[in-house]
Design an enzyme around this catalytic site. Structure first.
Site, short mmCIF file in Angstrom:
data_model
loop_
_atom_site.label_atom_id
_atom_site.label_comp_id
_atom_site.label_asym_id
_atom_site.label_seq_id
_atom_site.Cartn_x
_atom_site.Cartn_y
_atom_site.Cartn_z
N HIS A 253 -0.86 3.11 9.34
CA HIS A 253 0.18 3.52 10.29
C HIS A 253 -0.15 4.82 11.01
O HIS A 253 0.11 4.96 12.19
CB HIS A 253 1.51 3.63 9.54
CG HIS A 253 1.49 4.53 8.32
ND1 HIS A 253 2.54 5.29 7.94
CD2 HIS A 253 0.51 4.78 7.40
CE1 HIS A 253 2.24 5.97 6.84
NE2 HIS A 253 1.02 5.66 6.49
N ASN B 151 0.85 -1.20 0.00
CA ASN B 151 0.00 0.00 0.00
C ASN B 151 0.88 1.25 0.00
O ASN B 151 0.56 2.25 0.62
CB ASN B 151 -0.94 -0.01 1.21
CG ASN B 151 -2.07 1.01 1.06
OD1 ASN B 151 -2.22 1.64 0.01
ND2 ASN B 151 -2.85 1.20 2.11
N GLN C 38 0.99 12.95 -6.08
CA GLN C 38 1.95 11.92 -6.49
C GLN C 38 1.90 11.65 -7.99
O GLN C 38 2.90 11.24 -8.59
CB GLN C 38 1.71 10.61 -5.71
CG GLN C 38 2.03 10.73 -4.23
CD GLN C 38 1.64 9.49 -3.45
OE1 GLN C 38 1.13 8.52 -4.01
NE2 GLN C 38 1.87 9.52 -2.14
O1 LIG Z 1 4.70 12.66 -2.76
C1 LIG Z 1 4.74 12.17 -1.62
O2 LIG Z 1 5.79 11.71 -1.15
C2 LIG Z 1 3.51 12.13 -0.82
C3 LIG Z 1 2.42 12.89 -1.17
C4 LIG Z 1 1.17 12.91 -0.38
O3 LIG Z 1 0.21 12.13 -1.04
P1 LIG Z 1 -0.84 12.69 -2.15
O4 LIG Z 1 -0.07 13.43 -3.15
O5 LIG Z 1 -1.45 11.44 -2.68
O6 LIG Z 1 -1.81 13.57 -1.44
C5 LIG Z 1 1.37 12.30 1.01
O7 LIG Z 1 0.12 12.07 1.60
C6 LIG Z 1 2.16 11.01 0.94
O8 LIG Z 1 2.34 10.43 2.20
C7 LIG Z 1 3.52 11.26 0.37
C1 LIG Z 2 -0.54 8.83 2.50
C2 LIG Z 2 0.56 8.21 2.90
O1 LIG Z 2 1.31 7.35 2.16
P1 LIG Z 2 1.35 6.92 0.64
O2 LIG Z 2 0.39 7.77 -0.15
O3 LIG Z 2 2.76 7.13 0.23
O4 LIG Z 2 0.94 5.48 0.63
C3 LIG Z 2 1.11 8.43 4.27
O5 LIG Z 2 2.26 8.02 4.52
O6 LIG Z 2 0.43 9.03 5.11
#
Ligand SMILES: O=C(O)C1=C[C@@H](OP(=O)(O)O)[C@@H](O)[C@H](O)C1
Ligand SMILES: C=C(OP(=O)(O)O)C(=O)O
Length: 425
Positions: free
Chosen positions: A379, A97, A174
């Site tokens: 987590h 995940n 992301q």
């Molecule tokens: O680019 C990253 O490293 C992250 C972007 C965020 O997610 P989203 O872009 O899906 O909101 C965050 O919640 C995640 O834990 C890490």
């Molecule tokens: C949203 C999170 O992780 P990821 O999107 O990287 O699974 C997090 O670490 O809170």
């Protein structure tokens, strides 16, 4: 502390300020970015200060399956050696995940000549990826995800396209980071633009740009808000990863709730990650504001929401719709579990979360009502609700092992500060 994590921990409120020195683990976001960039660079890169946790282990394993040598000289370093090109793996890539690994690799594997299936666990299979797949299609890449979530099948030709591509990043920043990191493998310059204005926490894109530049990419942010990436590929380099700001929020939470003092070994303004902004909010506890915009510090929201239960006034969290597509629906999970601690403590209003502060909970250490906190394989739900157990008697965190996604030593850290954790079933 037992060697294996038990099915549950019951927390005894310490009733004294928690004081000590705790270094948060390395940043998950940065570790998974630089692992990937090092894997796409010709040569050897030494990554120090790295996080070794479920999410980064999954990334490292996937890279090894694509012909990259990833060595682990010590507990916080990776030595990555690559030809500069990923190779087709012999089977599907399983990424649990880990949102970062899943999204970043979905774009990166399109640079491979061959077919790659990017897949995750049952929770990941509920997390949307269609906007990224659509953007890859717009670049001429054959990618498909029948459910709009993983698994994604990518039939790469070794070419990443060129020109302008628009992406809807309202559900996840992301997707943008994923496109940007693969874009130096374009046939020509690639311009990445947002379809619409919405993007989760923009600071994550800044992290991406900084990491790309460190590995030799030429990327420029343009006035219209788009990004232009030149087809340079990457150069191997050594990179030091800063501590994880989201992990730091629990340490700031411990200080706030117990009146303690924790030396993180790093000044707050040294963090480049978005969640560092949470420190200024937490510093106002127990007078945190009535409205908190969580859009730019999303992973800190569960931490601050648990603190809000003890605040002097109710708190409404806005700008957090994305939290519904994280490891679990975090708006629902936080509301459910706060209400388990005390009925009526929180409610969902549309995509807002309202926490009805109850400062009397600061004096609930001797309470013996059992609150068995569900953690939904998340987590952050486990780590943030553990904070509630520092003031309220009877808090039990189910499935504490789920912190292994980003903070495997979380419970050792609490025990090291003197918190009594009783393994239970
Ligand atoms: O680019 C990253 O490293 C992250 C972007 C965020 O997610 P989203 O872009 O899906 O909101 C965050 O919640 C995640 O834990 C890490
Ligand atoms: C949203 C999170 O992780 P990821 O999107 O990287 O699974 C997090 O670490 O809170």
């Amino acid at each position: 502390m037992p060697n294996t994590v038990p099915p549950a921990y019951t927390i005894t409120p310490p009733n004294r300020p928690l004081v000590g020195r705790v270094s948060p683990p390395g940043s998950k976001s940065i570790t998974n970015r630089v692992l990937l960039l090092a894997a796409m660079a010709n040569g050897t890169s030494r990554l120090t200060g790295a996080l070794k946790s479920k999410d980064t282990v999954l990334m490292a394993r996937a890279l090894r399956e694509m012909g990259v040598t990833v060595e682990e000289p010590d507990a916080t370093s990776f030595l990555v050696t690559s030809s500069g090109h990923l190779q087709a793996p012999s089977g599907p890539l399983f990424l649990g995940n880990a949102g970062t690994a899943t999204r970043f690799l979905t774009a990166a594997v399109a640079t491979i000549e061959g077919t790659v299936v990017v897949d995750g666990d049952e929770d990941m299979r509920l997390r949307p990826i269609k906007p990224l797949v659509d953007a890859l299609n717009a670049l001429g890449i054959d990618a498909s995800s029948p459910t709009g979530c993983p698994p994604v099948t990518i039939h790469g030709t070794g070419r990443f396209g060129s020109g302008r591509v628009e992406i809807d990043a309202s559900l996840s920043s992301q997707y943008v980071s994923a496109l940007l990191m693969a874009a130096p493998f374009g046939d020509g310059p690639i311009e990445v633009a947002l379809a619409g204005k919405d993007i989760g926490a923009r600071g994550y894109v800044d992290l991406t740009l900084a990491a790309m530049r460190a590995f030799g990419a030429e990327v420029e942010g343009r006035e219209d808000g788009s990004w232009l990436v030149q087809p340079t590929g990457y150069k191997a380099t050594d990179f030091h990863i800063e501590p994880d700001a989201s992990a730091a929020t629990y340490l700031w939470g411990i200080e706030a709730l117990t009146g303690g003092r924790i030396d993180l070994g790093v000044p707050t303004d040294a963090f480049t990650q978005p969640d560092a902004a949470a420190q200024a909010v937490i510093a106002q506890f127990p007078d945190m504001p009535e409205i908190i915009d969580g859009s730019q510090m999303q992973d800190a929201v569960p931490t601050i929401a648990v603190l809000a239960a003890f605040n002097n006034r109710p708190v409404r969290f806005v700008g957090i719709a994305n939290l519904r597509v994280k490891e679990t629906d975090r708006i629902r999970a936080v509301a459910n579990e706060l209400n388990r601690i005390r009925p009526g403590l929180a409610r969902e209003e549309g995509d807002d979360l309202v926490v009805n502060a109850d400062p009397a909970l600061m004096h609930a250490a001797s309470r013996n009502t059992a609150s068995r906190i569900e953690t939904y394989h998340d987590h952050r739900i486990a780590m943030s609700f553990a904070l509630a157990g520092l003031r309220i008697g009877g808090v039990t965190i189910l499935d504490p092992a789920c912190t292994g996604k980003t903070y495997p030593d979380y419970w050792e850290m609490l025990a090291g500060l003197g918190v009594e954790l009783t393994p239970t079933t």
